[in-house]
Scaffold this motif. Sequence first.
Motif, short mmCIF file in Angstrom:
data_model
loop_
_atom_site.label_atom_id
_atom_site.label_comp_id
_atom_site.label_asym_id
_atom_site.label_seq_id
_atom_site.Cartn_x
_atom_site.Cartn_y
_atom_site.Cartn_z
N VAL A 245 0.88 -1.17 0.00
CA VAL A 245 0.00 0.00 0.00
C VAL A 245 0.92 1.23 0.00
O VAL A 245 1.88 1.29 0.78
CB VAL A 245 -0.93 0.04 1.24
CG1 VAL A 245 -1.74 1.33 1.24
CG2 VAL A 245 -1.84 -1.16 1.27
N LEU A 246 0.65 2.20 -0.88
CA LEU A 246 1.52 3.37 -0.99
C LEU A 246 1.29 4.32 0.19
O LEU A 246 0.16 4.73 0.46
CB LEU A 246 1.27 4.10 -2.30
CG LEU A 246 1.81 3.39 -3.56
CD1 LEU A 246 1.38 4.12 -4.80
CD2 LEU A 246 3.32 3.30 -3.49
N GLY A 251 -3.46 8.05 -3.04
CA GLY A 251 -4.34 7.94 -4.20
C GLY A 251 -3.68 7.18 -5.33
O GLY A 251 -2.57 6.65 -5.22
N SER A 252 -4.37 7.13 -6.47
CA SER A 252 -3.85 6.38 -7.62
C SER A 252 -3.13 7.28 -8.62
O SER A 252 -2.34 6.79 -9.41
CB SER A 252 -4.99 5.65 -8.33
OG SER A 252 -5.97 6.60 -8.80
N CYS A 316 4.98 4.31 -10.78
CA CYS A 316 5.79 3.54 -9.84
C CYS A 316 4.97 2.32 -9.41
O CYS A 316 3.76 2.42 -9.17
CB CYS A 316 6.20 4.37 -8.63
SG CYS A 316 4.86 4.85 -7.54
N ILE A 317 5.62 1.17 -9.35
CA ILE A 317 4.96 -0.09 -9.01
C ILE A 317 5.66 -0.66 -7.79
O ILE A 317 6.88 -0.89 -7.82
CB ILE A 317 5.02 -1.09 -10.18
CG1 ILE A 317 4.38 -0.46 -11.43
CG2 ILE A 317 4.33 -2.39 -9.81
CD1 ILE A 317 4.62 -1.26 -12.70
N ALA A 318 4.89 -0.85 -6.70
CA ALA A 318 5.42 -1.48 -5.49
C ALA A 318 4.94 -2.92 -5.45
O ALA A 318 3.74 -3.19 -5.54
CB ALA A 318 4.96 -0.71 -4.25
N HIS A 326 0.24 0.52 -7.40
CA HIS A 326 0.92 1.44 -8.30
C HIS A 326 0.30 2.83 -8.18
O HIS A 326 -0.80 3.00 -7.64
CB HIS A 326 0.85 0.96 -9.75
CG HIS A 326 -0.54 1.02 -10.34
ND1 HIS A 326 -1.42 -0.05 -10.27
CD2 HIS A 326 -1.19 2.01 -11.01
CE1 HIS A 326 -2.55 0.29 -10.86
NE2 HIS A 326 -2.43 1.53 -11.32
N HIS A 327 1.06 3.81 -8.67
CA HIS A 327 0.64 5.20 -8.67
C HIS A 327 1.17 5.85 -9.93
O HIS A 327 2.32 5.63 -10.32
CB HIS A 327 1.17 5.93 -7.42
CG HIS A 327 0.70 7.35 -7.31
ND1 HIS A 327 -0.43 7.69 -6.60
CD2 HIS A 327 1.19 8.50 -7.82
CE1 HIS A 327 -0.60 9.01 -6.68
NE2 HIS A 327 0.38 9.52 -7.41
N VAL A 328 0.35 6.66 -10.58
CA VAL A 328 0.74 7.35 -11.81
C VAL A 328 0.87 8.84 -11.51
O VAL A 328 -0.04 9.46 -10.99
CB VAL A 328 -0.30 7.12 -12.93
CG1 VAL A 328 0.09 7.92 -14.17
CG2 VAL A 328 -0.41 5.65 -13.27
#
Length: 1284
Positions: A245-246, A251-252, A316-318, A326-328
Amino acid sequence: MMKKKSISASKASLVLFLCHMISALDVPLDSKLLEELSQPPTITQQSPKDYIVDPRENIVIQCEAKGKPPPSFSWTRNGTHFDIDKDPQVIMKPNSGTLVINIMNGGKAEAYEGVYQCTARNERGAAISNNIVIRPSRSPLWTKERLEPNQVREGDSLVLHCRPPVGLPPPIIFWMDNAFQKLPQNERVSQGLNGDLYFSNVQPEDTREDYICYARFNHTQTIQQKQPISVKVFSKKPVTERQPVLLTPTGSTSTKVELRGNVLLLECIAAGLPTPVIRWIKEGGELPANRTSFENFKKTLKIIDISEADSGNYKCIARNTLGSAHHVISVTVKAAPYWITAPRNLVLSPGEDGTLICRANGNPKPSISWLANGVPIAIAPEDPSRKVDGDTIIFSHVQERSSAVYQCNASNEYGYLLANAFINVLAEPPRILTPANKLYQVIADSPALLDCAYFGSPKPEIEWFKGVKGSILRGNEYVFHDNGTLEIPVAQKDSSGTYTCVARNELGKIQNEVQLEVKDPTMIIKQPEYKVIQRYGQVSFECIIKHDSTLLPVIIWLKDSDELPDDERFLVGKDNLIIMNVTDKDDGTYTCIVNTTLDSVSASAVLTVVAAPPTPAIIYARPNPPFDLELTGQLERSVELSWIPGDENNSPITNFVIEFEDGLHEPGVWHYQTEVPGTQTTVQLKLSPYVNYSFRVIAVNEIGRSQPSEPSEQYLTKSASPDENPANVQGIGSEPDNLVITWESLKGFQSNGPGLQYKVSWRQKDVDDEWTSVIVANVSKYIVSGTPTFVPYQIKVQALNDLGYAPEPSEVIGHSGEDLPMVAPGNVQVHVINSTLAKVHWDPVPLKTVRGHLQGYKVYYWKVQSLSRRSRRHVEKKILTFRGNKTFGMLPGLEPYSSYKLNVRVVNGKGEGPASPDKVFKTPEGVPSSPSFLKITNPTLDSLTLEWGSPTHPNGVLTSYILKFQPINNTHELGPLVEIRIPANESSLILKNLNYSTRYKFYFNAQTSVGSGNQITEEAVTIMDEAGILRPAVGAGKVQPLYPRIRNVTTAAAETYANISWEYEGPDHTNFYVEYGVAGSKEDWKKEIVNGSRSFFVLKGLTPGTAYKVRVGAEGLSGFRSSEDVFETGPAMASRQVDIATQGWFIGLMCAVALLILILLIVCFIRRNKGGKYPVKEKEDAHADPEIQPMKEDDGTFGEYRSLESDAEDHKPLKKGSRTPSDRTVKKEDSDDSLVDYGEGVNGQFNEDGSFIGQYSGKKEKEPAEGNESSEAPSPVNAMNSFV
C-alpha cells in the motif's frame, strides 16, 4: 556604401530588407584603439536575481560596468530612487556601482529587503542590471509540540513526521539518534523528500526512544533539532503479511509541474510485509538512459536536465510476494524564458543600417518588450532611425545621436530574461594598426603575407602599392583579404622591396609602409648515402649544404630519429659525421637536419653493420623432453618415478625438474615437486594424502629447458587427518566489544581428506578462564562478540576433517577492539627556538588509559593573531602527528611575531583522545618580506618619484626602509652606490639632483629590529634635455621597461596545491605558461598552459612536504621566462579546525552564566538564613518543564550530553552542563565526527566544551543571530517574473 532601403508593412518586404542589411563594423581588439573609442555602458558583473544573504554579514550588491567615458551609477529600490547618500550604513565602492550595506556595525538585514536595480550611464546611453531581490536568510525555531509515544504492532507501517520550520532557504533534513549517529536506512526504513521517516513495516529492533529529526540551515550556519520521538514495537504472533500500500503519494494519480533544465524528483514509498520493491516506468515511452538514476533504494526517480520531451505519465509499481500497488504521476514540464537569439552590440557608421534581434522561447511563450536606456521604448525619446517590429528593432540611416543602450525583456509566469545591447554610431577617420616599416622575411617560392590591420568608420577601403610612387597592385598574382592583408602566393626574389598600404574613407586617408625580403632556400647539395661496413671499421656520412648568405644554418645529426649517442666515437664535422670503431649497436638510420630561422631541410641514410664470414660451428640446442615415465613402489606417502632422457643436442643435461598435478583439487595446474642431477633417471617422491597425482619431467642444459614430458599415469593417495594447522592466525577487534579471529585457510591438497573444518579456541590472557571453542566450516574468519575493550586473548585454530584432528596448534596473542583514549597528555610545554620554529614537550599518558595500540600523539596548533597588525583572522588549525611513544616534536613553518595556541591529543587505532588545555606561546620578530611593489613615475630632467607598498608579511615592527641606487652608463657599467634610509611610515619619495637622460638601478628593502628583508629592484631613466634629439614619447609619465619581462613571481603553497602569481610588463600578450618540477631533480620541467591573459595560476596534484621550483614564460617569445622561484608544500596530515572554546563570545557567555548562578546561590542562602522556604524542586517536579529540568551529574549517559538521552528536552542543541541555549541553535566548527556524512562540505562534532559545532566550507565563522531574530517567521520578497 549601400543606400537606405524603404521598408514596407508587408513581411515579404521586411525579409528582403533584412537580407540586404549591411553588417556592423568589427572593432579590432587593440587596447590603444579601444581606449580612444567612445562606447555606451556595458554591465560586466552583477549579483544574482534571487540573492539570499547572511543576516550577520555585510550585504554586498555587485554592479560593475565598462564604457567610454567611464559610466556613473545609480540605484532604485522597490521601483523608486535609492538615495545612498542619506543612508549612513550604505556606501558605493569607488569607480564602481557595487553597494556595501554595513550590517556588522549596527545595521539590520531585514531593513534592506527589497528589489534593487542598478543603472550605469554615460553620454552614449544607460545600461541596467537585472532586478536583484535581496532577502536575508532565516532559521526559525521548531514549533513546540507534545509528542506522544508511538506504539506499533510488529509488521505494521509507520511514518515519523519531521515538519521542520520553514526557513530561507529551506533546511536540509536528516535523522540521528541520541549518540549523534545517523540512523541506518534501507529498503524497509528510509527518509522521504519531505523529511519524514517512513517504515514499510516495523520490526522489534526499531524500538527506541531517540528518533531525532535535525534541520540544517546553511546560510545561518545553524542546526535545529526536534524533540526525540519514541517508538515501541510490540509483537503479536503470528505476524500477518500484507500486500503493498503506498504511503506517499496517496491515491492512484497525482500531478507535478517542473521547469525545463531542472532536476525532476519523483517519489514512491510503500508499506507492506515482506518489504515491497519499487520499479519505475514511463507510460508510452522509455526513461532517458543517460539522464536517469535512482535514489533512496529506488524509491526516488531522478532525471536531470529535463526538457519538454520528458513530460508524460510516470508509474511507480510497489510489489512483494502478496501483490502490488501502483501510482501514476502526470509530469508537465514548463519553461522559464531561454534565449534563442540574444541581442548583440552594434557598431555602425553614420548613414548605415542595422538590426537588433531578441528571440526567446519558453512555456508558455514569453512576451518580448523593449527599453531604451532603461526606459520603456513607448515613452522613450523618439528616434526617426528606429522602428520596432515585435522581437526586432530596425535601424535605418543612423546618426551619432542614435547611439543608445537597448534592453530586451522576455518574460512569462516562470521568470524573465534581460539583455543589454548597445548601438554605437561612430564617425572615425581611418587608422592603420600595423607597425610602420615592419619587416617580413620569406623563402623564395613560398607565400608572403603582409599585414595592414585597420579601423575606421565608415569602413575604409584598402589599396596596396609597391614602392613609394608605384602603381596600385592588381592581378592574379596577388590576393587581397578582407582584413587588409596582402598575400603574394608565390614570392620571388624580385618581390622584395617596400609595400605601401593606403586606407581611406570619407573622413580621411592614411598610409603605412612595410618591407619584404625574399631569401634563397636552403638546400642539401650532397646528401648522406647508404653504407655497409664491417664490424670495428670506420664510416663517414656527408651533408654539404647551400644557403642564403644572410641566414645562419644549424646542422643537427640524429640516429633513428633520436639524438646521437653520447660516445666519443661519433665525430660531428662542419659537413660530415664520422663513426669510428663501428659496433653492431651503431646499425640504424642517420639523418642530417639543416635549420634556419625561415626553413628546414633534411636527408637520411642507412648504416648496416656486418661481420666477417664465420667458420662453421657446432649447433647447440635445448634437450629433447624425457619419455616413458613409469610409477613403481606405490605407498601411502611415497612413490618411485623413473624416465628415459631425451637427446642432449650437444649440451649435457645438468638436472631434471619434476612437477606434479593434483587432478582432484586443481586439475590443469602444475606445481614444482623436486630436482635431481642430470645423471639420475629415478627418484623417490614424498606424497600427501587425498591427492590424485600425475607427474611430468623437464630436462635442463646450459642452453635452456626442454619441453615437458608427457604426464605419467595418475595415482590417488588415501585420506588422512590434517598434518598441519592454518598459518598467520591473528586476533584484532573491529569494534570495542568484539574480537575478530582470522587465519589462512589450508589449500586443497593440505586438507588430507574430505570435510575440512576448523576448531577456533580463545580465552582471555592472564585470567583463570577455560578455553571457549567453536567448530566452523572451511572459512577464514570468526567474530567473538561481547568482549571487554582492548584486552589480550590467547587464540589457537586447529584443522580437522572427517578422519580426525591436526596436531595441537600453537597459541597466538590477539587483542579485542580498541576504544578512544580516555585522558589528555599533561605538562605541555613549548620552547620557541626561533621566529618560525618551536619545540613542544608533553608527558606521556598512562598506557591503561590509551585503550588501544598507541599510535602516537597529535599536536593541534593555530595562529591567534599577528602581534604587528593586532588583527584577528579566520583561525586555521594545523595538525602534526608524531608516531609512537614520542613526548616531543618540532612545529615548523610558524609566522614570526605572532601569538599561537596549541594542544596535544593521544591517538590509538580507534581515533583521538581528549585535548590538553590550550597552551599559548609567541614567536619573536623576523626579517620582513620584500616590499609588495616598487613603482617609479614622473621622470623629469633631474628627478624621479618612487612609490612603494609595505611588505605583505612585516614579520615584526618595521623600523625603516633602505633605498640604494646607482647609475648605469651606455656600456652597462654600474656607477657609485648611494644608500638612503627612509622612515617606516613613508610610502613615497622624490629623488632630486639626478643626472638627465641617465638610467638608474634601484634596490629597495624593509627592515625590522632583527634585520633587513629581501630587496626588490627596478630601473628607470630620467628624461633627455630639451635640447637633445629625443622627445618624451606619448605616455612617458611612467618609466617603461627596456624589454618585456615577467617579475615578482610569488607562490602560496598548501599541502597539495600552490597559487602562482606574477607581474608582466611589455606589449600585450595573452599566452602564458607555468613550468615546474621538483627542486634539485634532473627531470624535465612540467608545463601548464594559462588560460587567457591571467596573471595567476593554481598548480594542483602536488606532493605534501616537497620543495618545488617554478618559473613563468610567455608563448611565442623565444627564451622569454621569469627567474626561477622555489617553494615548499605544507606537511602531510595538516588540517584546519576551529575551537569554539577559544572564541571571545563563548568565554564571555560562560562567565555571564557563572555570575548568574553565583547570584542565585547567594539569594538562596539569604532566604534560607531568614527561615523562608525556597520550593524550587517542588515546582520543577510539578511542572516537569523540559526547559528547566537540571541534568543529573551522576547519570551514566554520555557525560555532559545527558539532555538528549534522558531529559524531556524536545528540540534544543546541547551545551555543557544542565542547560541548553534558548534559541535552539547548534553552532559549527571543524570536526571529523559522524555529521560529516550530511552534505555539502559540512563537518559536525561536539567540541571540548560539549557544544554542537559544524564547519561550513568557504565560510568564516560568525556570531549567531540573536534568538528573537531567528524565531521570526520568514517574509521573502516575491521575485518579479516580468522585468517591467
